[in-house]
Design a protein around this motif. Sequence first.
Motif, PDB file in Angstrom:
ATOM      1  N   LYS A 243       0.839  -1.195   0.000  1.00  0.00           N
ATOM      2  CA  LYS A 243       0.000   0.000   0.000  1.00  0.00           C
ATOM      3  C   LYS A 243       0.873   1.244   0.000  1.00  0.00           C
ATOM      4  O   LYS A 243       1.945   1.271   0.599  1.00  0.00           O
ATOM      5  N   LYS A 244       0.385   2.297  -0.647  1.00  0.00           N
ATOM      6  CA  LYS A 244       1.134   3.549  -0.661  1.00  0.00           C
ATOM      7  C   LYS A 244       1.231   4.147   0.735  1.00  0.00           C
ATOM      8  O   LYS A 244       2.205   4.827   1.066  1.00  0.00           O
ATOM      9  N   VAL A 245       0.216   3.895   1.545  1.00  0.00           N
ATOM     10  CA  VAL A 245       0.243   4.300   2.953  1.00  0.00           C
ATOM     11  C   VAL A 245       0.058   3.051   3.789  1.00  0.00           C
ATOM     12  O   VAL A 245      -0.938   2.348   3.668  1.00  0.00           O
ATOM     13  N   GLY A 246       1.031   2.748   4.636  1.00  0.00           N
ATOM     14  CA  GLY A 246       0.972   1.526   5.425  1.00  0.00           C
ATOM     15  C   GLY A 246       0.325   1.740   6.770  1.00  0.00           C
ATOM     16  O   GLY A 246      -0.404   2.709   6.985  1.00  0.00           O
ATOM     17  N   SER A 247       0.606   0.839   7.687  1.00  0.00           N
ATOM     18  CA  SER A 247       0.015   0.917   9.016  1.00  0.00           C
ATOM     19  C   SER A 247       0.980   1.582   9.985  1.00  0.00           C
ATOM     20  O   SER A 247       2.127   1.173  10.102  1.00  0.00           O
ATOM     21  N   PRO A 248       0.533   2.607  10.710  1.00  0.00           N
ATOM     22  CA  PRO A 248       1.417   3.252  11.684  1.00  0.00           C
ATOM     23  C   PRO A 248       1.661   2.396  12.921  1.00  0.00           C
ATOM     24  O   PRO A 248       2.476   2.737  13.762  1.00  0.00           O
ATOM     25  N   ASN A 249       0.953   1.284  13.014  1.00  0.00           N
ATOM     26  CA  ASN A 249       1.085   0.414  14.187  1.00  0.00           C
ATOM     27  C   ASN A 249       1.967  -0.801  13.922  1.00  0.00           C
ATOM     28  O   ASN A 249       1.978  -1.749  14.698  1.00  0.00           O
TER      29      ASN A 249
ATOM     30  N   ASP B 182       5.125  -4.728   4.847  1.00  0.00           N
ATOM     31  CA  ASP B 182       4.514  -3.403   4.752  1.00  0.00           C
ATOM     32  C   ASP B 182       4.600  -2.813   6.158  1.00  0.00           C
ATOM     33  O   ASP B 182       3.661  -2.907   6.949  1.00  0.00           O
ATOM     34  N   MET B 183       5.730  -2.179   6.470  1.00  0.00           N
ATOM     35  CA  MET B 183       6.112  -1.950   7.858  1.00  0.00           C
ATOM     36  C   MET B 183       5.355  -0.816   8.547  1.00  0.00           C
ATOM     37  O   MET B 183       4.877  -0.957   9.661  1.00  0.00           O
ATOM     38  N   ASN B 184       5.285   0.352   7.916  1.00  0.00           N
ATOM     39  CA  ASN B 184       4.562   1.461   8.558  1.00  0.00           C
ATOM     40  C   ASN B 184       4.175   2.495   7.507  1.00  0.00           C
ATOM     41  O   ASN B 184       4.196   2.214   6.308  1.00  0.00           O
ATOM     42  N   THR B 185       3.846   3.712   7.935  1.00  0.00           N
ATOM     43  CA  THR B 185       3.309   4.705   6.994  1.00  0.00           C
ATOM     44  C   THR B 185       4.287   5.079   5.901  1.00  0.00           C
ATOM     45  O   THR B 185       3.886   5.428   4.800  1.00  0.00           O
ATOM     46  N   ASN B 186       5.585   5.003   6.177  1.00  0.00           N
ATOM     47  CA  ASN B 186       6.559   5.521   5.217  1.00  0.00           C
ATOM     48  C   ASN B 186       7.446   4.475   4.562  1.00  0.00           C
ATOM     49  O   ASN B 186       8.091   4.775   3.555  1.00  0.00           O
ATOM     50  N   SER B 187       7.542   3.282   5.109  1.00  0.00           N
ATOM     51  CA  SER B 187       8.552   2.364   4.598  1.00  0.00           C
ATOM     52  C   SER B 187       8.117   0.908   4.583  1.00  0.00           C
ATOM     53  O   SER B 187       7.147   0.508   5.225  1.00  0.00           O
ATOM     54  N   ASN B 188       8.861   0.117   3.800  1.00  0.00           N
ATOM     55  CA  ASN B 188       8.737  -1.333   3.743  1.00  0.00           C
ATOM     56  C   ASN B 188      10.078  -1.934   4.119  1.00  0.00           C
ATOM     57  O   ASN B 188      11.095  -1.222   4.173  1.00  0.00           O
TER      58      ASN B 188
END
Length: 382
Positions: A284-290, A340-346
Amino acid sequence: MKIKNLLVFILACLMMVGSFAACDSSTDESSLIESEIEESSEISEEENMYPEYWGKNEYNRTENVGAPEIIDSHEMTVKRVKASKYEITYQTDAGKMTVTLDEKTWGTFNIGMYKLVDDKGNTHVFTGGSTDWEYVYRTKKTATAPMVWSGGNHGNETLVSLKFYNGETNEEIVFSKDGESVTVNKLHVLETTKLLFVADSDGDGYGYKNKDKDKFTDDDVYANVVRKYTFVGPQITLNVDYEYIKEVYYQLSYTCMFPIEKKYGLYCDMIDVSGNKVKTITTKKVGSPNYDGPMNSGNAATRVLIYGDEMPIYKFDVQVTTHTDSLENQKNSFKTAFWDMNTNSNKLYFSKYDQNNVTKIEVGTKYNTECVWTFIYDKDAK
């Protein structure tokens, strides 16, 4: 007289046979000696590929079909920014690249920020240095003990020495002050460490994580490690030699990783040893912040190609060449993952050991691993 002549004839024949046999024997011995000389030359040539300071130089490699060629030389500037940070810069067709080695609070140095300043002056930060590339282990002191992280970006590792060498001349590079720099075409960095299993006392999953506050004893050391980095411009190779001095139990662990900002790493092509694309993972272009995004694991890939949607001209090829020592030939179910690690990165993971069961490592066990990260500028990509 006839009998005497017959005896002389027989004796002469026997002498001729003996002579031929001796000649054949001499030929066989000569061939054997030549064969041994050739074999010895091959061994010497292999050993000469590595400098004396390299130490262990035998790696059980498997070729990944289609992987980038090994780069032998690329001009770079190596600078000591400060005692806790070293910077390697070089020019590419894409612009000026920079990669750092940064000291962690527990004392070891990891690959840190990886960035490009393009010809228009725009800065592209591919990874900011907040997480690791090298390795990390889920460790247990006994089969039933609580798990603690060990190595990489998770502490429970201590520095023994950090040395720099000119990989062409084999001369050691000694930095005496901040701001000092040298120019080389190949850089070797040898980092000697000890892996620890200091217990997690505060429940955060970490044991020894601050060299100025935390303590460890010799009894906490379970493995001696030598990380051997080779920097040659847009390609970084890491060889790691592990020697286990205490019995240890492992669960799912990672022997090579690569964090990437989503902007430059939205997609990941999983590629097997034969060069076949197993799967393309789209995040996803925006991932999960958690940190609860999908792991995208279970891919039988020994090499990957990572790229983004906005600027696919920047690609990252990551491969593991020591399939047995690094991956146990991918016998676990997790295999290779692109989290899909968080909002900004993989983040890419090459894994080893089982996720649910412990694997016992005996005293005296040695592993020798190798992985390669290559930056690719594909100006025609769309």
